[in-house]
Scaffold this motif. Structure first.
Motif, PDB file in Angstrom:
ATOM      1  N   THR A   5      -0.788  32.822  29.125  1.00  0.00           N
ATOM      2  CA  THR A   5      -1.773  32.199  28.223  1.00  0.00           C
ATOM      3  C   THR A   5      -1.307  30.844  27.707  1.00  0.00           C
ATOM      4  O   THR A   5      -2.111  30.054  27.220  1.00  0.00           O
ATOM      5  CB  THR A   5      -2.040  33.125  27.020  1.00  0.00           C
ATOM      6  N   ASP A   6      -0.003  30.570  27.826  1.00  0.00           N
ATOM      7  CA  ASP A   6       0.523  29.273  27.387  1.00  0.00           C
ATOM      8  C   ASP A   6       0.399  28.198  28.482  1.00  0.00           C
ATOM      9  O   ASP A   6       0.612  27.018  28.221  1.00  0.00           O
ATOM     10  CB  ASP A   6       2.000  29.406  26.983  1.00  0.00           C
ATOM     11  N   ASN A   7       0.078  28.654  29.662  1.00  0.00           N
ATOM     12  CA  ASN A   7      -0.037  27.721  30.793  1.00  0.00           C
ATOM     13  C   ASN A   7      -1.305  26.879  30.654  1.00  0.00           C
ATOM     14  O   ASN A   7      -2.331  27.364  30.169  1.00  0.00           O
ATOM     15  CB  ASN A   7      -0.086  28.518  32.102  1.00  0.00           C
ATOM     16  N   ARG A   8      -1.236  25.630  31.086  1.00  0.00           N
ATOM     17  CA  ARG A   8      -2.411  24.761  31.039  1.00  0.00           C
ATOM     18  C   ARG A   8      -3.447  25.146  32.098  1.00  0.00           C
ATOM     19  O   ARG A   8      -4.597  24.735  32.020  1.00  0.00           O
ATOM     20  CB  ARG A   8      -2.001  23.300  31.263  1.00  0.00           C
ATOM     21  N   ILE A   9      -3.014  25.918  33.104  1.00  0.00           N
ATOM     22  CA  ILE A   9      -3.944  26.359  34.140  1.00  0.00           C
ATOM     23  C   ILE A   9      -4.866  27.418  33.555  1.00  0.00           C
ATOM     24  O   ILE A   9      -4.399  28.401  32.966  1.00  0.00           O
ATOM     25  CB  ILE A   9      -3.185  26.933  35.352  1.00  0.00           C
ATOM     26  N   PRO A  10      -6.193  27.263  33.686  1.00  0.00           N
ATOM     27  CA  PRO A  10      -7.137  28.239  33.132  1.00  0.00           C
ATOM     28  C   PRO A  10      -6.876  29.645  33.663  1.00  0.00           C
ATOM     29  O   PRO A  10      -6.411  29.814  34.796  1.00  0.00           O
ATOM     30  CB  PRO A  10      -8.502  27.719  33.597  1.00  0.00           C
ATOM     31  N   LEU A  11      -7.227  30.652  32.866  1.00  0.00           N
ATOM     32  CA  LEU A  11      -6.965  32.037  33.250  1.00  0.00           C
ATOM     33  C   LEU A  11      -7.715  32.437  34.521  1.00  0.00           C
ATOM     34  O   LEU A  11      -7.173  33.140  35.381  1.00  0.00           O
ATOM     35  CB  LEU A  11      -7.359  32.979  32.089  1.00  0.00           C
ATOM     36  N   TYR A  12      -8.979  31.993  34.634  1.00  0.00           N
ATOM     37  CA  TYR A  12      -9.755  32.367  35.830  1.00  0.00           C
ATOM     38  C   TYR A  12      -9.091  31.824  37.091  1.00  0.00           C
ATOM     39  O   TYR A  12      -9.112  32.461  38.156  1.00  0.00           O
ATOM     40  CB  TYR A  12     -11.204  31.876  35.713  1.00  0.00           C
ATOM     41  N   GLN A  13      -8.473  30.611  36.977  1.00  0.00           N
ATOM     42  CA  GLN A  13      -7.824  30.008  38.148  1.00  0.00           C
ATOM     43  C   GLN A  13      -6.540  30.748  38.494  1.00  0.00           C
ATOM     44  O   GLN A  13      -6.203  30.895  39.677  1.00  0.00           O
ATOM     45  CB  GLN A  13      -7.525  28.531  37.883  1.00  0.00           C
ATOM     46  N   GLN A  14      -5.827  31.253  37.461  1.00  0.00           N
ATOM     47  CA  GLN A  14      -4.623  32.053  37.733  1.00  0.00           C
ATOM     48  C   GLN A  14      -4.991  33.330  38.488  1.00  0.00           C
ATOM     49  O   GLN A  14      -4.302  33.736  39.424  1.00  0.00           O
ATOM     50  CB  GLN A  14      -3.917  32.392  36.409  1.00  0.00           C
ATOM     51  N   ILE A  15      -6.103  33.959  38.077  1.00  0.00           N
ATOM     52  CA  ILE A  15      -6.561  35.172  38.771  1.00  0.00           C
ATOM     53  C   ILE A  15      -6.963  34.827  40.207  1.00  0.00           C
ATOM     54  O   ILE A  15      -6.601  35.537  41.160  1.00  0.00           O
ATOM     55  CB  ILE A  15      -7.751  35.799  38.021  1.00  0.00           C
ATOM     56  N   TYR A  16      -7.720  33.758  40.340  1.00  0.00           N
ATOM     57  CA  TYR A  16      -8.177  33.302  41.669  1.00  0.00           C
ATOM     58  C   TYR A  16      -6.989  33.053  42.593  1.00  0.00           C
ATOM     59  O   TYR A  16      -6.957  33.526  43.736  1.00  0.00           O
ATOM     60  CB  TYR A  16      -9.030  32.044  41.481  1.00  0.00           C
ATOM     61  N   GLU A  17      -5.978  32.304  42.116  1.00  0.00           N
ATOM     62  CA  GLU A  17      -4.822  31.957  42.945  1.00  0.00           C
ATOM     63  C   GLU A  17      -4.039  33.209  43.343  1.00  0.00           C
ATOM     64  O   GLU A  17      -3.597  33.338  44.492  1.00  0.00           O
ATOM     65  CB  GLU A  17      -3.906  30.981  42.193  1.00  0.00           C
ATOM     66  N   PHE A  18      -3.875  34.146  42.393  1.00  0.00           N
ATOM     67  CA  PHE A  18      -3.108  35.356  42.678  1.00  0.00           C
ATOM     68  C   PHE A  18      -3.774  36.190  43.773  1.00  0.00           C
ATOM     69  O   PHE A  18      -3.139  36.592  44.751  1.00  0.00           O
ATOM     70  CB  PHE A  18      -2.946  36.187  41.393  1.00  0.00           C
ATOM     71  N   ILE A  19      -5.074  36.470  43.602  1.00  0.00           N
ATOM     72  CA  ILE A  19      -5.778  37.317  44.573  1.00  0.00           C
ATOM     73  C   ILE A  19      -5.852  36.617  45.937  1.00  0.00           C
ATOM     74  O   ILE A  19      -5.665  37.255  46.985  1.00  0.00           O
ATOM     75  CB  ILE A  19      -7.195  37.666  44.055  1.00  0.00           C
ATOM     76  N   LYS A  20      -6.099  35.318  45.951  1.00  0.00           N
ATOM     77  CA  LYS A  20      -6.167  34.572  47.225  1.00  0.00           C
ATOM     78  C   LYS A  20      -4.842  34.670  47.976  1.00  0.00           C
ATOM     79  O   LYS A  20      -4.813  34.951  49.190  1.00  0.00           O
ATOM     80  CB  LYS A  20      -6.508  33.104  46.960  1.00  0.00           C
ATOM     81  N   THR A  21      -3.727  34.473  47.258  1.00  0.00           N
ATOM     82  CA  THR A  21      -2.406  34.539  47.894  1.00  0.00           C
ATOM     83  C   THR A  21      -2.115  35.935  48.410  1.00  0.00           C
ATOM     84  O   THR A  21      -1.569  36.102  49.514  1.00  0.00           O
ATOM     85  CB  THR A  21      -1.310  34.108  46.894  1.00  0.00           C
ATOM     86  N   GLU A  22      -2.490  36.950  47.649  1.00  0.00           N
ATOM     87  CA  GLU A  22      -2.277  38.336  48.080  1.00  0.00           C
ATOM     88  C   GLU A  22      -3.059  38.654  49.348  1.00  0.00           C
ATOM     89  O   GLU A  22      -2.574  39.357  50.241  1.00  0.00           O
ATOM     90  CB  GLU A  22      -2.672  39.299  46.956  1.00  0.00           C
ATOM     91  N   ILE A  23      -4.285  38.153  49.442  1.00  0.00           N
ATOM     92  CA  ILE A  23      -5.107  38.384  50.641  1.00  0.00           C
ATOM     93  C   ILE A  23      -4.508  37.653  51.832  1.00  0.00           C
ATOM     94  O   ILE A  23      -4.408  38.207  52.935  1.00  0.00           O
ATOM     95  CB  ILE A  23      -6.567  37.927  50.392  1.00  0.00           C
ATOM     96  N   ILE A  24      -4.098  36.397  51.634  1.00  0.00           N
ATOM     97  CA  ILE A  24      -3.525  35.603  52.726  1.00  0.00           C
ATOM     98  C   ILE A  24      -2.250  36.236  53.249  1.00  0.00           C
ATOM     99  O   ILE A  24      -2.018  36.315  54.464  1.00  0.00           O
ATOM    100  CB  ILE A  24      -3.255  34.148  52.250  1.00  0.00           C
TER     101      ILE A  24
END
Length: 464
Positions: A5-24
């Motif tokens: 939550t302290d990261n400047r990256i929005p939460l939705y983008q953190q979720i997006y990046e995590f799931i995308k990387t896991e799928i790849i």
């Protein structure tokens, strides 16, 4: 999944990046069901809207798909290579990769055709640039026509009339960032089915440009007057690239008899044209510059080309060509969609530089300083070359001359150049095919050599 939550990256983008990387990476299998939006939101302690935004982005990019009343599923990705690698793999790849090959460093480089920084009129250029910014604020923010701004084309036409005796309509001028770019426009203008004739020897870059576009090129041998007409006919060339005012690298100046022979050749058949590269015609040290072929062309078969990289600076990428009327009409039909590659601000500044007579004064100063450099080279060679291993060949024009080395010391001379980190290029290297001809003739580009270094450099050269 852990969210910061302290990261400047929005939460939705953190979720997006995590799931995308896991799928790849295959950690989420194809067609595997993802948690529902509410379940994931509750588990992460965030709003459902945040998860919905992440899922929507993944769905739009095709990483997941949705089925009515069933939820979201991981898509099946067909990849020939992994898109993501671990840190250890990245480190291994970086270790094994070869660095880009760097150019060797030379203490003296006679193959460098750059201009001497001391010769550039910095104060005048800065003054004119400020004037342009003050008086042409709206003009410099407008897009330039494909040919370049009218104000610069008018200035160039005026300069050509006063300096080269050419009556040129500004509407026939096309401005571009370097002659290399203008060559590519001509290839597209003529089409890819033409045969381009190039002088042999010539600058290697010319043939590389034509070859990179896949057009047919033929290399035409030369005699002491220039390109051979008989060979042109046998090679069935359509377009001929020549530098009649001062050929590179031989320094040959084409006499008027050969010029008219070439003009007659071009007029004999429809579709034949001559590209006249007048790249350093301003530097003729005794007498006036020779008339251009364009100025004696009654058939409208000559494309005149010149550049400001020799007269102003090698880093000012402003060149131009003058097209015959029929080719200019064709350019307007076929290539008018291109944007001019020279910034409008630079065009206006150069136009002011020409119109306010700074360019004429600059050329006179350059001719004087380059003439002094050339004479200093000749005097130093005469002074230090006691054993007469060197002889000079030059046509009283241009920014280079040829240094002929006696055959008996040629082999040791070239070996010593390498050890001394002195770069000299022989004329033989500019031929289409490796040649034993002119191995002992070396090109001396002196424009970038400081005047106060010439005596020391020539002493070193004669010592070698």
């Amino acid at each position: 999944m852990e969210l910061n939550t302290d990261n400047r990256i929005p939460l939705y983008q953190q979720i997006y990046e995590f799931i995308k990387t896991e799928i790849i990476n295959g950690n989420i299998a194809s067609d595997e069901k993802l948690p529902s939006k509410r379940t994931l939101a509750k588990n992460l302690g965030i709003s459902t809207l945040t998860v919905e935004t992440a899922y929507s982005q993944l769905n739009a990019e095709g990483f997941i798909y949705s089925l009515p009343k069933k939820g979201y599923f991981a898509s099946k990705l067909k990849m020939t290579a992994p898109l993501a690698t671990s840190n250890s793999e990245k480190k291994s790849t970086a270790t094994n990769s070869r660095p880009a090959q760097s150019q060797p460093e030379y203490t003296i480089n006679f193959s460098d055709s750059q201009t001497d920084p001391e010769s550039f009129p910095f104060s005048v250029w800065a003054k004119l640039l400020r004037e342009v910014l003050n008086t042409h604020q709206y003009d410099v923010m407008k897009n330039s026509p494909a040919q370049g701004t009218l104000v610069l084309r008018k200035a160039i036409a005026k300069h050509l009339h006063q300096f080269r005796g050419m009556d040129v309509n500004p509407d026939q001028i096309v401005i571009g960032a370097g002659t290399e770019y203008l060559y590519t426009l001509l290839i597209q203008l003529f089409g890819f089915d033409k045969t381009y004739a190039i002088e042999d020897p010539c600058h290697k870059k010319i043939s590389k440009i034509y070859n990179s576009f896949g057009v047919k090129t033929v290399h035409i041998p030369m005699d002491e007057k220039g390109i051979l007409i008989k060979c042109l006919n046998s090679k069935k060339a359509d377009i001929v690239h020549i530098s009649p005012s001062h050929h590179f690298p031989t320094g040959i100046i084409m006499p008027v008899t050969r010029r008219y022979e070439l003009l007659n050749w071009a007029s004999e058949k429809s579709g034949r044209y001559l590209i006249e590269d007048d790249y350093d015609s301003e530097f003729r040290f005794n007498g006036k510059p020779l008339p251009t072929m364009q100025s004696i062309d009654n058939f409208e078969r000559v494309i005149y080309m010149n550049t400001f990289t020799k007269t102003l600076s090698s880093t000012i990428r402003i060149s131009y060509m003058v097209l015959p009327k029929i080719l200019m009409e064709e350019f307007s039909r076929k290539l008018n969609f291109y944007s001019c590659t020279v910034p409008v601000m630079d065009q206006y500044t150069l136009a002011s530089f020409i119109d306010q007579n700074y360019f004429e004064k600059h050329i006179n100063r350059m001719r004087k300083s380059c003439g002094l450099k050339r004479d200093t080279f000749f005097s130093a060679i005469e002074k230090y070359d006691r054993k007469k291993h060197f002889s000079i060949m030059e046509g009283d024009a241009g920014l280079h001359f040829l240094l002929k080395v006696s055959q008996e010391c040629l082999a040791k001379f070239t070996d010593s150049l390498i050890s001394k980190k002195i770069k000299l290029t022989s004329v033989a290297e500019y031929y289409n095919r490796p040649s034993d001809q002119n191995q002992n003739m070396f090109v001396i580009n002196y424009s970038s050599i400081p005047l106060n270094k010439i005596d020391e450099i020539v002493k070193e050269l004669t010592t070698v």
